[in-house]
Design a protein around this motif. Structure first.
Motif, short mmCIF file in Angstrom:
data_model
loop_
_atom_site.label_atom_id
_atom_site.label_comp_id
_atom_site.label_asym_id
_atom_site.label_seq_id
_atom_site.Cartn_x
_atom_site.Cartn_y
_atom_site.Cartn_z
N MET A 1 0.82 -1.07 0.15
CA MET A 1 0.08 0.01 -0.11
C MET A 1 0.96 1.28 -0.01
N SER A 2 0.58 2.07 -0.60
CA SER A 2 1.45 3.43 -1.05
C SER A 2 0.64 4.65 0.18
N THR A 3 1.63 5.44 0.44
CA THR A 3 1.53 6.63 1.51
C THR A 3 0.68 7.63 0.61
N PRO A 4 0.29 8.70 1.26
CA PRO A 4 -0.31 9.77 0.56
C PRO A 4 0.71 10.58 0.08
N GLU A 5 1.67 10.61 0.41
CA GLU A 5 2.82 11.24 -0.12
C GLU A 5 3.44 10.59 -1.44
N GLN A 6 3.42 9.40 -1.47
CA GLN A 6 3.87 8.49 -2.76
C GLN A 6 2.65 8.64 -3.70
N ASN A 7 1.49 8.62 -3.32
CA ASN A 7 0.25 9.22 -4.24
C ASN A 7 0.33 10.35 -4.98
N LYS A 8 0.69 11.42 -3.99
CA LYS A 8 0.93 12.82 -4.63
C LYS A 8 1.69 12.84 -5.77
N GLU A 9 3.13 12.13 -5.35
CA GLU A 9 4.17 11.94 -6.30
C GLU A 9 3.77 11.45 -7.74
N LEU A 10 3.03 10.29 -7.59
CA LEU A 10 2.33 9.48 -8.61
C LEU A 10 1.50 10.47 -9.52
N VAL A 11 0.51 11.06 -8.88
CA VAL A 11 -0.44 11.90 -9.64
C VAL A 11 0.44 13.13 -10.28
N LEU A 12 1.35 13.73 -9.74
CA LEU A 12 2.05 14.76 -10.41
C LEU A 12 2.99 14.61 -11.52
N ARG A 13 3.52 13.06 -11.15
CA ARG A 13 4.44 12.55 -12.38
C ARG A 13 3.46 12.07 -13.69
N ALA A 14 2.13 11.75 -13.01
CA ALA A 14 1.21 11.21 -14.29
C ALA A 14 0.72 12.42 -15.18
N PHE A 15 0.51 13.64 -14.50
CA PHE A 15 -0.06 14.64 -15.15
C PHE A 15 0.98 15.36 -16.16
N ASP A 16 2.23 15.29 -15.54
CA ASP A 16 3.63 15.82 -16.45
C ASP A 16 3.78 15.01 -17.55
N VAL A 68 -2.97 17.74 -2.46
CA VAL A 68 -3.56 17.24 -1.19
C VAL A 68 -3.69 15.85 -1.13
N ALA A 69 -3.10 15.17 -0.19
CA ALA A 69 -3.54 13.51 -0.35
C ALA A 69 -4.14 12.96 0.83
N ASP A 70 -5.40 12.08 0.79
CA ASP A 70 -5.78 11.50 2.08
C ASP A 70 -6.10 10.15 1.54
N GLY A 71 -5.27 9.21 1.95
CA GLY A 71 -5.19 7.78 1.50
C GLY A 71 -5.15 7.66 0.24
N ASP A 72 -5.98 7.10 -0.56
CA ASP A 72 -5.90 6.66 -1.94
C ASP A 72 -6.41 7.93 -2.79
N GLY A 99 -1.19 1.33 -7.40
CA GLY A 99 -0.17 2.09 -8.01
C GLY A 99 -0.56 3.01 -9.24
N LYS A 100 -1.64 3.03 -9.81
CA LYS A 100 -2.05 3.74 -10.72
C LYS A 100 -3.43 4.56 -10.59
N LEU A 101 -3.46 5.65 -11.58
CA LEU A 101 -4.74 6.47 -11.56
C LEU A 101 -5.89 5.65 -11.96
N ALA A 102 -6.75 5.53 -11.06
CA ALA A 102 -8.03 4.63 -11.27
C ALA A 102 -9.26 5.39 -11.70
N GLU A 103 -9.47 6.63 -10.95
CA GLU A 103 -10.59 7.29 -11.24
C GLU A 103 -10.32 8.91 -10.89
N HIS A 104 -11.32 9.48 -11.75
CA HIS A 104 -11.13 10.88 -11.62
C HIS A 104 -12.44 11.87 -11.68
#
Length: 132
Positions: A1-16, A68-72, A99-104
């Motif tokens: 399970m990923s941390t909220p901080e890792q989730n933020k980094e993933l979303v920022l990387r995905a958007f870039d 801002v991240a809260d859980g997933d 580990g992937k963007l699943a819903e938006h």
């Protein structure tokens, strides 16, 4: 399970990867094959999002001011500009799964100039956009 901080980094990387680099193969590794899109202006699934980005000019920019991240869940407060239309200020809400963007979901509003702003405060950053 990923941390909220890792989730933020993933979303920022995905958007870039998608909006700036336009690397669709790399983006496909970051968005789930079963991606669910709740936006009224984007067709269903990962292909709907990717097709929308392909249709936009290469000058498209996404700037984020806050993540801002809260859980997933991750919320990006940002601005989309460079399309030849009024810039939009958006809160993008993304759910992460495996580990992937699943819903938006998003909340989308045209950015107001100083003349258009009843609050006399910029919607993004510290300055107003030029008058139209």
């Amino acid at each position: 399970m990923s941390t909220p901080e890792q989730n933020k980094e993933l979303v920022l990387r995905a958007f870039d990867t998608l909006f700036h680099k336009r690397d669709y193969a790399a983006a496909a590794e970051l968005w789930s094959e079963d991606y669910i899109q709740h936006s009224r202006h984007i067709a269903p699934g990962r292909d709907g999002l990717f097709d929308l980005v392909r249709s936009l000019p290469p000058t498209l920019r996404h700037e984020h001011q806050l993540a801002v991240a809260d859980g997933d869940y991750v919320i990006l407060y940002g601005r989309y500009s460079g399309t030849g239309q009024t810039a939009s200020v958006v809160a993008d809400v993304v759910r992460i799964d495996n580990g992937k963007l699943a819903e938006h979901w998003d909340v989308w509003e045209d950015e107001a100039t100083r003349t258009e702003s009843a609050s006399d405060s910029p919607m993004f950053g510290d300055t107003f956009p030029p008058e139209r």
